[in-house]
Design an enzyme around this catalytic site. Structure first.
Site, PDB file in Angstrom:
ATOM      1  N   GLU A 197      -6.868  -2.533  -0.774  1.00  0.00           N
ATOM      2  CA  GLU A 197      -7.961  -3.281  -1.389  1.00  0.00           C
ATOM      3  C   GLU A 197      -7.760  -4.801  -1.297  1.00  0.00           C
ATOM      4  O   GLU A 197      -8.457  -5.562  -1.968  1.00  0.00           O
ATOM      5  CB  GLU A 197      -8.180  -2.813  -2.831  1.00  0.00           C
ATOM      6  CG  GLU A 197      -9.095  -1.591  -2.852  1.00  0.00           C
ATOM      7  CD  GLU A 197      -8.669  -0.492  -3.805  1.00  0.00           C
ATOM      8  OE1 GLU A 197      -7.726  -0.708  -4.581  1.00  0.00           O
ATOM      9  OE2 GLU A 197      -9.278   0.586  -3.751  1.00  0.00           O
ATOM     10  N   HIS A 242     -14.126   5.403  -9.346  1.00  0.00           N
ATOM     11  CA  HIS A 242     -12.894   4.873  -8.760  1.00  0.00           C
ATOM     12  C   HIS A 242     -12.018   4.170  -9.796  1.00  0.00           C
ATOM     13  O   HIS A 242     -10.937   4.660 -10.104  1.00  0.00           O
ATOM     14  CB  HIS A 242     -13.265   3.933  -7.602  1.00  0.00           C
ATOM     15  CG  HIS A 242     -12.095   3.352  -6.889  1.00  0.00           C
ATOM     16  ND1 HIS A 242     -12.191   2.757  -5.657  1.00  0.00           N
ATOM     17  CD2 HIS A 242     -10.788   3.239  -7.237  1.00  0.00           C
ATOM     18  CE1 HIS A 242     -10.991   2.339  -5.273  1.00  0.00           C
ATOM     19  NE2 HIS A 242     -10.138   2.619  -6.220  1.00  0.00           N
ATOM     20  N   SER A 245       0.828  -1.207   0.000  1.00  0.00           N
ATOM     21  CA  SER A 245       0.000   0.000   0.000  1.00  0.00           C
ATOM     22  C   SER A 245       0.863   1.257   0.000  1.00  0.00           C
ATOM     23  O   SER A 245       1.926   1.292   0.630  1.00  0.00           O
ATOM     24  CB  SER A 245      -0.861  -0.029   1.269  1.00  0.00           C
ATOM     25  OG  SER A 245      -1.577   1.161   1.409  1.00  0.00           O
TER      26      SER A 245
HETATM   27 ZN   LIG Z   1      -8.135   2.014  -6.218  1.00  0.00          ZN
END
Ligand SMILES: [Zn+2]
Length: 218
Positions: free
Chosen positions: A83, A166, A47
């Site tokens: 995610e 998104h 991330s």
């Molecule tokens: Zn994303």
């Protein structure tokens, strides 16, 4: 010895850089994962790290239950992509998915924000995504419930789903194929956007395309 081979790590790194080159991601957005079924685990990008600042040894190994099994080598404090729960939900729903590519490309997001399904009008899109790519209405994306809804909307036959406002989640029976889906859907979305401004484009249906046995695909 890591559960994730050097070849898998190198392949993820290669497609991260391809994603940047193809303009499919900006800044630290997007993520890629590959399933390692022999360990009931996946390898996923960290991330909040730019793809062009990432290295193969930074990839994180996570079990199907979401537990981190191996941190990155350069910085053990780096976490798996936010995610991660969405990737795990997609792998649970789709046993055929060997890899997942999440991109935030421009024309996917144009059509997603308009709530317009991405209908196949180009050969590569219909061959690799295999059908119209549905649009999931906007909601925040980093939890398992979102992942379940995303996977359910994608279903069992199509290889991508758009998260409105998104980006795109693409799956494949290999990372190479998941990346082809992400590229093909973005290209198709761009052409579809312009074609719909000019008129009514001819739509392609995967089941109607007669691909002779043994034919090599583009
Ligand atoms: Zn994303």
């Amino acid at each position: 010895m890591s559960r994730a081979s050097k070849a898998v790590r190198d392949e993820i790194m290669y497609y991260c850089l391809e994603s940047v080159k193809n303009g499919l991601n900006f800044n630290t957005q997007g993520n890629i994962s590959v399933r390692i079924p022999e360990h009931e685990a996946i390898v996923i990008t960290p991330s909040d790290v730019r793809y062009d600042a990432m290295a193969p040894e930074d990839m994180i190994v996570v079990g199907y239950d979401g537990a981190v099994l191996e941190t990155g080598e350069r910085d053990a404090s780096w976490l798996p992509s936010t995610e991660l729960p969405v990737h795990l939900a997609a792998y649970r729903r789709r046993p055929d998915a060997a890899a997942i590519v999440h991109t935030e490309s421009t024309f996917v997001n144009v059509l997603g924000a308009l709530g317009r399904t991405i209908d196949p009008i180009l050969l590569n899109m219909v061959l690799y995504a295999k059908g119209p790519v549905p649009i999931m209405p906007f909601e925040f994306s980093t939890n398992a419930a979102f992942g379940e809804r995303s996977a359910a909307l994608m279903g069992d036959d199509v290889f991508a789903v758009v998260w409105a406002n998104h980006g795109l989640l693409a799956v494949g029976t290999s990372l190479k194929l998941a990346f082809k889906v992400a590229v093909a859907v973005e290209e198709n979305a761009e052409v579809l956007y312009h074609a719909q401004l000019a008129g009514t484009p001819n739509l392609l249906v995967y089941g109607d395309i007669d691909v002779p046995a043994g034919t090599r695909l583009p």
